[in-house]
Structures are given as C-alpha cells and as structure tokens.
Design an enzyme around this catalytic site. Structure first.
Site: not given
Ligand code: OXD
Ligand code: MN
Length: 609
Positions: A73, A215, A224, A244, A266, A268, A291, A390
């Site tokens: 991102r 991407y 998102k 989130h 992110s 964690c 998510d 991913r």
């Molecule tokens: C994030 C994801 O960065 O879910 O939170 O990819």
């Molecule tokens: Mn996420």
C-alpha cells in the site's frame, strides 16, 4: 455480459463515460463465474505475469511477481479528498477534490488503450444482507478481477440486488500502463511510477479513484478503500461502525458461544489471532473474519458484526504450521500468491515457512535464480520472498471458519480487543472500566515499529489509534467523537466490553515473556468469562487486571514473569500519559473530544491519589 445489457441506467452511463475517457480495446461486465476466474488466470499466464504452481501440492494456484516499485500500500500517495481539508484531518493526505479529479482525469485519458476494461459488480458482505454494501470496480487488470473474485462476492447476483436504481460505490482503477499496437506485457507487471500513483477517496460523493498501482489495497478497492475509508464515513453518517477488526467466535467447554472483535496495527499477528488454535482443553476458537468488521445495532440494542470480505489477503512471511496452521491450510488450493519464492518443484517459499527449499535453486520474488535456502531463512537483507508477499485465499477454505461467517444478520459482539506490540508497561490484558475508558484505550493504541514496517524507526512506539490511522476516511478527532457518541446514545450494558491486550512484553534480556499464539487462548478465556460477569479481576488505576490466579500459566512462564506482565508499571504509565498528552493528542487539535482529556486527567489523578 456486455454494457448494453446493464439494467441500471446510472451504472450504464457511468461505464460508458469511463469507456470514452479510458479508451479500452474492449469492455466486459464480470459475471463472477468460475469460468471467468479461470479465464482471468489464463490471460495472466499467457501474458507471462502468472506462473501455474505444482498442481499436486497447490492445485488451482498461481504465483505473481509484481514490479519492485509496486509491492505494498502506498500511504503517501493515498488521499482523502473531502470538500474541506479540515474534514480529512491531520493524519490523511488531502488535495481539493476538483483539483485531484482534474489531475486524475488527465491520467485516465486513454489509460486502458490496448487492454480490456472489466466492470466488476461486487458486494462487501453477504449478497443482499442489510449490512452489506455494493461497489462496482472498473479495472484494466485481470489480476485484480481474479483477486476480487476471492476477496469479495462478484457478478450477476450482485447486479440483481442492485436492480435498476440501487446505490453503489463507483470505483475506478487503472494500472496506468496503456499498450501500444501489438504491444504485450510480456512478463512485465504493469504499473505507473510512484509519483503518478494516486489512491483517492471522495468521501462526500462516495467515490474511489485509483491509478498506477496493481497491488493489494491500492487496487482491490473493496478492501481498505471501500470497506474502511469510505465505509467509515458512511458509518459515521448512519450510526454504525466500520472497523479494522478481526472477528472471532469462541465456544467454552460448556458450549456457550461469544463473539469478539479486535483491532491491531499491521505486523501484530492479527491473522494469526483470527485463526488461533487454542491450547486450553475444551475451548474452541473459530474465524468469522481476519481484517475488517462492519457492526450495526440490532433491535435488541446489541452490536452485530459481519465480515464484509470473502477471502484472506494474508502476509506470507512468518506464516507456518506453528504460527498459523489454519492459514497454511486455507491457501493449499485455489489461491493466488504474490511475490513469494518459487521452488524447483513448483511450490512457493517464504521466510519462516518452516523448512528449506528442495533442489539446488530457487527463484526469488524479483525473478532471479538464487541458491535454494537450506533452512527457512534467507541470507540477511536479501529476501527470497518480499516481506509483504501475500496469499489470496477463499475464506471458505479455512478449516476453522465459523458456520455463521456468512450470516447476513451478523453475529452479536460481546467484546472489543485493542492491542499492539509493546515490550514494556502495557500489561498482558486490561479491561476498561467503562465505554469511554475503552475509547480512550483505543485512541492511544501504539505499536513498536518492526523492520518490516519502517526500518529507520525500529523500536519506537508508533501510535495507531484503533489501528485505523491509515484507514479512516475522515478526521480522526471526529472519529473518536463518533465512538463516544455511540456509547452515549446506547445502553452501555448491552455494548461490547473493551479490553487491551499485549502479547509482546519482553524481559530485560529482550526475550518475549509470553509465548503467544495458541497460548493466547488463556487470555481469551478470561475475557470470555469477564463478559459473563465471571473471571477474577482487581480494579487498578489503569483498569481491571486479572488476579494472579485468574489466568493459568503457560509452560516456561514463571510466577515472577506473570507478576511482571500483570502489574501496573506506575513509572511506565506516567511516561505513557505524558507522551499522549505531549505528542499524541495535540495532533488532533481542537477536534480531540474533551472526554478523552478528562479520561487522561482521571488516570493521572488516580496515580497521584
Ligand atoms: C494491513 C493489511 O496492512 O491488512 O492492515 O494488509
Ligand atoms: Mn489490515
């Protein structure tokens, strides 16, 4: 289906205008069928962008390698283009919407030449659910179409719900790489340079315009962009929550069920927690989502959550049979891998996958041949898989998916968790004294920066309130206000209880004290019991902490360790409060609700009492 067959006049006009602007060679409206998915994959294989994987080990799966400039991102190219700059707030990039549309319209002019425009009708949430929302993404990337098939519900069934006058979020996406006559991608991931990439949100008109990146969250616009940034604005206006958060179903040995959601920045271990295998006998943990959670109030005054997604877009490195066996099983077939290593036997490989790679050579994420690693680590600084590699996998393939994960009514939520990587001070688990105290906890969420996120700030705590900092579509101060207001306007006894968890405490030698993973079920069990008015706790200045005997100790965790991670570290908290007061809250200016300063003052006072 072709554009002429679209029954929604507004949608048809919007597509026709986009065709006139972007000049694709052809246009297709996606039907969401398996045949369509297979065709998209074949197109990418023919273009040299996808490699089919070993059909015995990973049936129906492929590997993509993106351009090295297009691997994550792009937060600094992501915009919240609200009419007024102050509505985007200090934590979002802002450009005046008319100006941004002008810049992007220029970029979109002819941007799909030589390519097919795909029109993807998609539903975030079970098709037809009251909580679900419809989007339509226009894209020139078959990679995006295939990923959207997995991550959302796509196709004709969505158009049926939309009818001739339904509301949808229009989403433009172009990779920004038109093709000349006869030109082909020939294995070159199409995208535009960084300074031409824009991931733009127009909150008032509920539109998304994305350009230049193929991407993840930049291109799969349901995730998102729609389900968090635009949905957070809808939620504010309509009185619900777009968060989130993962969603878990927990069953205790007596067969009682509770659902909880949790927000973590992110890196964690959120996906790991979402698919946790409990070590506690008799307890069961199942996944509803990993998510995002959309939560609305039911007639009974409780909050009901749905997972708006249909798949997992998980980080591969670090995922293995120990850390997350359920994720490994989820991506065993019909999955899309991006930026992983490719072994000689057509399998994928990544750092900490749990084993070395067979044979002599491996192909890294940049397409270079390298010696096959003997262990599950790459040479330092030379990753074979990109750290943000991913897997895209259907949620239905997850062995621990809860049977109600697609229930259109959602699941009633008993608790919210907030967490982060905090080596010191923040206890293993802490229950908020009230809704407003919990909102305070969410507002100060912070996490130690790891090398995978920002290498020059490693070790520092980065505040990421509610884990929403990159995903809130409006001013964060107003977002806090929205949370406070929901508490004030509903019966607090029916609202979820709020907890802060921290699996990442370290001792003076820098070693983790708490083993994490399946052992976290000990903490989940305490949280579950607290929601039933049970679970032993002691009231402290920072919240309700479990008594020493309330959570059974994992092997290797001594009583002294347990005391350490369950105590109130007064000096640490004073420093925490001072940091929030000096460095964190002032960022939000006069939009920071006064109730949060009142909470901060109250905690400080309790220490000084
Ligand atoms: C994030 C994801 O960065 O879910 O939170 O990819
Ligand atoms: Mn996420």
């Amino acid at each position: 289906m072709n554009v002429q067959e679209l029954k929604h006049p507004g949608l048809k006009q919007w597509v026709e205008d986009a065709v006139a602007l972007m000049s694709p060679d052809s246009v297709e409206v996606c039907d969401g069928s398996k045949a369509e998915y297979d065709r998209m994959i074949q197109i990418t294989i023919d273009a040299g962008l996808a490699t089919p994987l070993n059909s015995e080990k990973l049936p129906g799966s492929v590997l993509f390698r993106s351009d090295p400039s297009d691997v994550a991102r792009v937060e600094n190219r992501t915009y919240i283009a609200s009419e007024r700059e102050e509505d985007a707030g200090p934590t979002n990039n802002w450009i005046n919407p008319a100006e941004l549309k002008k810049i992007m319209t220029e970029l979109y002019k002819g941007s799909m030449k030589g390519r097919t425009m795909y029109v993807i009708p998609f539903s975030m949430g079970p098709v037809g659910s009251d909580i679900a929302k419809i989007g339509v993404e226009i894209t020139d990337s078959p990679y995006v179409v295939a990923n959207m098939h997995i991550m959302t519900r796509v196709g004709t069934k969505v158009l049926e719900v939309l009818g001739s006058s339904g509301v949808y979020v229009p989403c433009f996406h172009s990779v920004g790489k038109p093709l000349g006559p006869g030109e082909k991608d020939q294995g070159q991931w199409p995208c535009a340079p960084l300074d031409k990439k824009y991931i733009s949100h127009f909150p008032e008109t509920r539109e998304i315009w994305s350009y230049g990146s193929g991407y993840g969250g930049n291109a799969l616009l349901g995730k998102k962009c729609l389900a968090l940034r635009i949905a957070s604005v809808l939620a504010r206006d309509e009185g619900w929550l777009a968060e989130h958060m993962l969603i878990l179903k927990i069953t205790n040995p007596e067969g009682e069920v509770k659902y909880i959601t949790g927000a973590f920045p992110s890196a964690c271990g959120k996906t790991n927690l979402a698919m946790l295998i409990p070590i506690l006998p008799g307890w069961k943990v199942e996944t509803v989502g990993d998510d995002i959670a959309w939560m609305k109030f039911g007639k009974d005054g409780r909050l009901y959550a749905i997972n708006p997604e249909a798949g997992f877009f998980g980080v591969a490195p670090g995922t293995n049979n120990e850390s997350n066996r359920n994720a490994m099983e989820s991506c065993k077939k019909n999955s899309i891998f991006t930026n992983c290593g490719l072994t000689e036997d057509g399998d994928v490989w990544w750092e900490l996958i749990g084993h070395g790679a067979p044979g002599k050579e491996i192909i890294d994420w940049k397409g270079n041949k390298r010696p096959a690693p003997q262990s599950d680590k790459s040479p330092k600084g030379e990753e074979i898989a990109h750290p943000n590699a991913r897997f895209t996998a259907p949620a239905s393939q997850c062995p621990c998916i809860a049977k109600e994960w697609e229930d259109p009514a959602g699941v009633p939520i008993s608790a919210f968790l907030f967490g982060g990587r905090r080596p010191k001070t923040i206890p293993l688990v802490n229950q908020a004294k009230s809704w407003i105290h919990g909102v305070f906890m969410g507002s100060i969420v912070g996490s130690e920066v790891t090398a995978a996120v920002i290498s020059d700030q490693v070790g520092q705590v980065r505040r990421d309130p509610f884990a929403m900092l990159p995903f809130c579509g409006y001013h964060m101060g107003d977002y806090f206000k929205h949370w406070i207001k929901l508490g004030q306007s509903h019966d607090e006894s029916k609202l979820p209880k709020i907890f802060f968890v921290n699996w990442f405490r370290k001792n003076d030698e820098g070693k983790f004290i708490w083993p994490g993973y399946g052992e976290n079920s000990r903490v989940l069990a305490w949280i579950f019991d607290r929601c039933s008015g049970k679970g032993k706790a002691e009231e402290t200045p920072i919240g309700f902490l479990p008594t020493l005997d309330a959570i059974t100790r994992p092997q290797g965790v001594s009583e002294t360790d347990m005391q350490e991670i369950l105590k109130v570290d007064i000096d640490g908290w004073k420093a925490e409060i001072a940091d929030v007061r000096k460095n964190h809250y002032p960022k939000f200016g006069d939009k920071l609700p006064k109730e949060l300063y009142t909470e901060l003052d109250a905690i400080e006072k309790r220490f000084n009492a």
